[in-house]
Motif scaffolding. Sequence first.
Motif, PDB file in Angstrom:
ATOM      1  N   ILE A   1      -0.373 -24.006  55.925  1.00  0.00           N
ATOM      2  CA  ILE A   1       0.323 -23.452  57.083  1.00  0.00           C
ATOM      3  C   ILE A   1       1.701 -22.930  56.695  1.00  0.00           C
ATOM      4  O   ILE A   1       2.066 -21.799  57.043  1.00  0.00           O
ATOM      5  CB  ILE A   1       0.410 -24.512  58.196  1.00  0.00           C
ATOM      6  CG1 ILE A   1      -1.004 -24.858  58.669  1.00  0.00           C
ATOM      7  CG2 ILE A   1       1.265 -24.030  59.354  1.00  0.00           C
ATOM      8  CD1 ILE A   1      -1.092 -26.079  59.524  1.00  0.00           C
ATOM      9  N   LEU A   2       2.464 -23.713  55.958  1.00  0.00           N
ATOM     10  CA  LEU A   2       3.796 -23.264  55.528  1.00  0.00           C
ATOM     11  C   LEU A   2       3.712 -22.038  54.621  1.00  0.00           C
ATOM     12  O   LEU A   2       4.480 -21.087  54.772  1.00  0.00           O
ATOM     13  CB  LEU A   2       4.530 -24.388  54.804  1.00  0.00           C
ATOM     14  CG  LEU A   2       5.101 -25.495  55.670  1.00  0.00           C
ATOM     15  CD1 LEU A   2       5.712 -26.585  54.799  1.00  0.00           C
ATOM     16  CD2 LEU A   2       6.128 -24.947  56.621  1.00  0.00           C
ATOM     17  N   GLY A   3       2.790 -22.059  53.683  1.00  0.00           N
ATOM     18  CA  GLY A   3       2.631 -20.926  52.775  1.00  0.00           C
ATOM     19  C   GLY A   3       2.233 -19.661  53.506  1.00  0.00           C
ATOM     20  O   GLY A   3       2.730 -18.574  53.201  1.00  0.00           O
ATOM     21  N   ASN A   4       1.366 -19.789  54.506  1.00  0.00           N
ATOM     22  CA  ASN A   4       0.952 -18.617  55.264  1.00  0.00           C
ATOM     23  C   ASN A   4       2.103 -18.063  56.094  1.00  0.00           C
ATOM     24  O   ASN A   4       2.260 -16.852  56.207  1.00  0.00           O
ATOM     25  CB  ASN A   4      -0.238 -18.964  56.160  1.00  0.00           C
ATOM     26  CG  ASN A   4      -1.036 -17.751  56.535  1.00  0.00           C
ATOM     27  OD1 ASN A   4      -0.615 -16.628  56.333  1.00  0.00           O
ATOM     28  ND2 ASN A   4      -2.197 -17.976  57.086  1.00  0.00           N
ATOM     29  N   ILE A   5       2.919 -18.929  56.653  1.00  0.00           N
ATOM     30  CA  ILE A   5       4.083 -18.469  57.424  1.00  0.00           C
ATOM     31  C   ILE A   5       5.073 -17.759  56.516  1.00  0.00           C
ATOM     32  O   ILE A   5       5.587 -16.682  56.855  1.00  0.00           O
ATOM     33  CB  ILE A   5       4.741 -19.651  58.160  1.00  0.00           C
ATOM     34  CG1 ILE A   5       3.816 -20.140  59.281  1.00  0.00           C
ATOM     35  CG2 ILE A   5       6.103 -19.272  58.715  1.00  0.00           C
ATOM     36  CD1 ILE A   5       4.244 -21.435  59.915  1.00  0.00           C
ATOM     37  N   ILE A   6       5.336 -18.317  55.350  1.00  0.00           N
ATOM     38  CA  ILE A   6       6.271 -17.694  54.411  1.00  0.00           C
ATOM     39  C   ILE A   6       5.712 -16.370  53.904  1.00  0.00           C
ATOM     40  O   ILE A   6       6.440 -15.380  53.798  1.00  0.00           O
ATOM     41  CB  ILE A   6       6.603 -18.661  53.254  1.00  0.00           C
ATOM     42  CG1 ILE A   6       7.366 -19.875  53.790  1.00  0.00           C
ATOM     43  CG2 ILE A   6       7.410 -17.962  52.170  1.00  0.00           C
ATOM     44  CD1 ILE A   6       7.508 -21.002  52.795  1.00  0.00           C
ATOM     45  N   SER A   7       4.400 -16.344  53.607  1.00  0.00           N
ATOM     46  CA  SER A   7       3.765 -15.098  53.167  1.00  0.00           C
ATOM     47  C   SER A   7       3.866 -14.029  54.246  1.00  0.00           C
ATOM     48  O   SER A   7       4.127 -12.861  53.947  1.00  0.00           O
ATOM     49  CB  SER A   7       2.303 -15.365  52.823  1.00  0.00           C
ATOM     50  OG  SER A   7       1.643 -14.175  52.501  1.00  0.00           O
ATOM     51  N   MET A   8       3.693 -14.418  55.498  1.00  0.00           N
ATOM     52  CA  MET A   8       3.808 -13.459  56.593  1.00  0.00           C
ATOM     53  C   MET A   8       5.236 -12.932  56.708  1.00  0.00           C
ATOM     54  O   MET A   8       5.450 -11.746  56.942  1.00  0.00           O
ATOM     55  CB  MET A   8       3.368 -14.090  57.905  1.00  0.00           C
ATOM     56  CG  MET A   8       3.360 -13.128  59.061  1.00  0.00           C
ATOM     57  SD  MET A   8       2.667 -13.924  60.501  1.00  0.00           S
ATOM     58  CE  MET A   8       2.945 -12.661  61.722  1.00  0.00           C
ATOM     59  N   ASP A   9       6.209 -13.815  56.537  1.00  0.00           N
ATOM     60  CA  ASP A   9       7.606 -13.386  56.595  1.00  0.00           C
ATOM     61  C   ASP A   9       7.938 -12.386  55.480  1.00  0.00           C
ATOM     62  O   ASP A   9       8.601 -11.376  55.723  1.00  0.00           O
ATOM     63  CB  ASP A   9       8.552 -14.582  56.505  1.00  0.00           C
ATOM     64  CG  ASP A   9       8.541 -15.435  57.759  1.00  0.00           C
ATOM     65  OD1 ASP A   9       8.079 -14.944  58.815  1.00  0.00           O
ATOM     66  OD2 ASP A   9       8.991 -16.589  57.674  1.00  0.00           O
ATOM     67  N   ILE A  10       7.473 -12.665  54.284  1.00  0.00           N
ATOM     68  CA  ILE A  10       7.733 -11.758  53.160  1.00  0.00           C
ATOM     69  C   ILE A  10       7.017 -10.426  53.376  1.00  0.00           C
ATOM     70  O   ILE A  10       7.587  -9.357  53.141  1.00  0.00           O
ATOM     71  CB  ILE A  10       7.326 -12.416  51.826  1.00  0.00           C
ATOM     72  CG1 ILE A  10       8.219 -13.633  51.548  1.00  0.00           C
ATOM     73  CG2 ILE A  10       7.422 -11.424  50.673  1.00  0.00           C
ATOM     74  CD1 ILE A  10       7.760 -14.481  50.382  1.00  0.00           C
ATOM     75  N   SER A  11       5.777 -10.480  53.841  1.00  0.00           N
ATOM     76  CA  SER A  11       5.043  -9.251  54.136  1.00  0.00           C
ATOM     77  C   SER A  11       5.733  -8.468  55.245  1.00  0.00           C
ATOM     78  O   SER A  11       5.822  -7.233  55.185  1.00  0.00           O
ATOM     79  CB  SER A  11       3.605  -9.577  54.555  1.00  0.00           C
ATOM     80  OG  SER A  11       2.870 -10.072  53.473  1.00  0.00           O
TER      81      SER A  11
ATOM     82  N   PRO B   1       3.058 -12.007  49.071  1.00  0.00           N
ATOM     83  CA  PRO B   1       2.806 -11.237  50.303  1.00  0.00           C
ATOM     84  C   PRO B   1       1.426 -10.557  50.268  1.00  0.00           C
ATOM     85  O   PRO B   1       1.302  -9.353  50.033  1.00  0.00           O
ATOM     86  CB  PRO B   1       3.944 -10.217  50.319  1.00  0.00           C
ATOM     87  CG  PRO B   1       4.326 -10.054  48.896  1.00  0.00           C
ATOM     88  CD  PRO B   1       4.085 -11.385  48.238  1.00  0.00           C
ATOM     89  N   PHE B   2       0.395 -11.339  50.496  1.00  0.00           N
ATOM     90  CA  PHE B   2      -0.977 -10.841  50.390  1.00  0.00           C
ATOM     91  C   PHE B   2      -1.255  -9.671  51.325  1.00  0.00           C
ATOM     92  O   PHE B   2      -1.908  -8.710  50.942  1.00  0.00           O
ATOM     93  CB  PHE B   2      -1.979 -11.974  50.686  1.00  0.00           C
ATOM     94  CG  PHE B   2      -2.005 -13.037  49.643  1.00  0.00           C
ATOM     95  CD1 PHE B   2      -2.563 -12.796  48.405  1.00  0.00           C
ATOM     96  CD2 PHE B   2      -1.474 -14.288  49.889  1.00  0.00           C
ATOM     97  CE1 PHE B   2      -2.594 -13.783  47.433  1.00  0.00           C
ATOM     98  CE2 PHE B   2      -1.502 -15.280  48.937  1.00  0.00           C
ATOM     99  CZ  PHE B   2      -2.058 -15.025  47.706  1.00  0.00           C
ATOM    100  N   VAL B   3      -0.786  -9.752  52.569  1.00  0.00           N
ATOM    101  CA  VAL B   3      -1.088  -8.707  53.542  1.00  0.00           C
ATOM    102  C   VAL B   3      -0.402  -7.399  53.155  1.00  0.00           C
ATOM    103  O   VAL B   3      -1.020  -6.333  53.184  1.00  0.00           O
ATOM    104  CB  VAL B   3      -0.687  -9.154  54.958  1.00  0.00           C
ATOM    105  CG1 VAL B   3      -0.933  -8.050  55.965  1.00  0.00           C
ATOM    106  CG2 VAL B   3      -1.444 -10.403  55.354  1.00  0.00           C
ATOM    107  N   TYR B   4       0.865  -7.479  52.764  1.00  0.00           N
ATOM    108  CA  TYR B   4       1.562  -6.258  52.350  1.00  0.00           C
ATOM    109  C   TYR B   4       0.891  -5.650  51.126  1.00  0.00           C
ATOM    110  O   TYR B   4       0.686  -4.440  51.053  1.00  0.00           O
ATOM    111  CB  TYR B   4       3.038  -6.545  52.061  1.00  0.00           C
ATOM    112  CG  TYR B   4       3.729  -5.366  51.421  1.00  0.00           C
ATOM    113  CD1 TYR B   4       4.058  -4.249  52.167  1.00  0.00           C
ATOM    114  CD2 TYR B   4       4.018  -5.365  50.060  1.00  0.00           C
ATOM    115  CE1 TYR B   4       4.670  -3.155  51.581  1.00  0.00           C
ATOM    116  CE2 TYR B   4       4.626  -4.279  49.465  1.00  0.00           C
ATOM    117  CZ  TYR B   4       4.953  -3.178  50.228  1.00  0.00           C
ATOM    118  OH  TYR B   4       5.543  -2.099  49.646  1.00  0.00           O
TER     119      TYR B   4
END
Length: 122
Positions: free
Chosen positions: A59-69, A17-20
């Motif tokens: 794309i998939l990794g960014n969506i999953i990362s956004m969901d976790i964040s 979760p890079f953003v979080y």
Amino acid sequence: MIKLGFNLLFICLYCFPFVYFSMYQDFSNGSMIGYLLMVISTSIIAFFAKYTKNTIAIILGNIISMDISFYFITKMQGNEPWAGYFKPLTPLHLLITTNTTPLTHIGQLFKYHTSIYCYATC
């Protein structure tokens, strides 16, 4: 089989979760280092994914990362200083802005790279 392995590797690396993490580092330490690490690490992962032709992993990794964040940011919503720290944006607006901007740039780079390739070979 190797391509599937690379896809899974890039997706797993991108799931952090890079953003979080960046927002939490900014909130707790007042440091912008988290944002710098986010930009550098996602750029490196995206470069190697593009280099090995695993663009769907980005794309998939960014969506999953956004969901976790999103999950972790909503867990922090009860914390009043957290909600007011990122003014004028809310933490969720900052998540959306921070997470979709790199996707837009990556998409433009892929389009630009493809058009140059087609122009050179067509």
